[in-house]
Design a protein around this motif. Sequence first.
Motif, PDB file in Angstrom:
ATOM      1  N   HIS A  82       0.817  -1.212   0.000  1.00  0.00           N
ATOM      2  CA  HIS A  82       0.000   0.000   0.000  1.00  0.00           C
ATOM      3  C   HIS A  82       0.853   1.266   0.000  1.00  0.00           C
ATOM      4  O   HIS A  82       1.997   1.272   0.454  1.00  0.00           O
ATOM      5  CB  HIS A  82      -0.915   0.017   1.228  1.00  0.00           C
ATOM      6  CG  HIS A  82      -1.723  -1.229   1.386  1.00  0.00           C
ATOM      7  ND1 HIS A  82      -1.181  -2.423   1.799  1.00  0.00           N
ATOM      8  CD2 HIS A  82      -3.037  -1.465   1.190  1.00  0.00           C
ATOM      9  CE1 HIS A  82      -2.129  -3.343   1.850  1.00  0.00           C
ATOM     10  NE2 HIS A  82      -3.255  -2.784   1.483  1.00  0.00           N
ATOM     11  N   CYS A 101     -11.864   1.861   5.422  1.00  0.00           N
ATOM     12  CA  CYS A 101     -10.886   0.822   5.110  1.00  0.00           C
ATOM     13  C   CYS A 101     -10.750  -0.162   6.261  1.00  0.00           C
ATOM     14  O   CYS A 101     -10.578  -1.367   6.063  1.00  0.00           O
ATOM     15  CB  CYS A 101      -9.537   1.456   4.777  1.00  0.00           C
ATOM     16  SG  CYS A 101      -8.883   2.530   6.069  1.00  0.00           S
ATOM     17  N   CYS A 105     -12.005  -4.236   5.775  1.00  0.00           N
ATOM     18  CA  CYS A 105     -10.880  -5.171   5.703  1.00  0.00           C
ATOM     19  C   CYS A 105     -11.310  -6.556   6.177  1.00  0.00           C
ATOM     20  O   CYS A 105     -11.700  -6.731   7.332  1.00  0.00           O
ATOM     21  CB  CYS A 105      -9.712  -4.652   6.540  1.00  0.00           C
ATOM     22  SG  CYS A 105      -8.261  -5.723   6.488  1.00  0.00           S
ATOM     23  N   CYS A 140      -9.681  -2.037   0.620  1.00  0.00           N
ATOM     24  CA  CYS A 140      -9.431  -0.757   1.292  1.00  0.00           C
ATOM     25  C   CYS A 140      -9.212   0.352   0.273  1.00  0.00           C
ATOM     26  O   CYS A 140      -9.648   1.486   0.470  1.00  0.00           O
ATOM     27  CB  CYS A 140      -8.225  -0.888   2.226  1.00  0.00           C
ATOM     28  SG  CYS A 140      -6.712  -1.463   1.404  1.00  0.00           S
ATOM     29  N   CYS A 144     -12.012   3.685  -0.368  1.00  0.00           N
ATOM     30  CA  CYS A 144     -11.522   4.968   0.136  1.00  0.00           C
ATOM     31  C   CYS A 144     -12.146   6.117  -0.657  1.00  0.00           C
ATOM     32  O   CYS A 144     -11.943   6.216  -1.873  1.00  0.00           O
ATOM     33  CB  CYS A 144     -10.002   5.027   0.058  1.00  0.00           C
ATOM     34  SG  CYS A 144      -9.312   6.560   0.726  1.00  0.00           S
TER      35      CYS A 144
END
Length: 207
Positions: A82, A101, A105, A140, A144
């Motif tokens: 990430h 996020c 998850c 995630c 967002c």
Amino acid sequence: MHHEEVFTDRNVSEHSAYYYVDIEAYPESGWDKFKQVLKRALRGELFVGLWVVLREMIKFDIHTVQYPKEKLPIGPRYRAVHKLLRLWESGYERCIGCGLCEKICISDCIRMDTRIDENSRKEVTEYSINLGRCIFCGYCAEVCPELAIVHGQRYENASEQRAHFVIKDDMLTPLDLLKAGEQAEYPGFGAIIPGSDASVKKTPLAY
């Protein structure tokens, strides 16, 4: 079952057929083994294999990549380690602390702590992703709303310490790189696809 049995009671289609494979007797003595090796060598099978290896060795267009000095290109939608992006104008983090996020998850590897600052705005105080548990599903990045978290291009993720997998500073774009213009605006998985600006329509105002 005798090898000359006629297969008449088998549930197979009419187009199927059985073929007997002629299997030579396995050599028992050392002399029989030697004769088998000699017979196979004289057939040329060994030399054909050696010629293929020699032919590839003397070629000059070898496609070997000298890793880690050279790396193969990775697609922009590849879900690697990430990246947390910043705002170009102010340098602040794009994350607004909404917690989507963390909630979406599925491997439960994201942790976030927020507080209300002196301007009554939500501020992210702690943010970590346990990359040792992450399955890199990309949820995630997709959820967002601020495009704050995307999947970057760094796929080397090996360490002897577990603490290496939860360091936020490694994923956040440094300020000096942001000023140098080295942060791509929308890189990685979860970002806006190229050409999205042309497809956005202006909404007319009500007044």
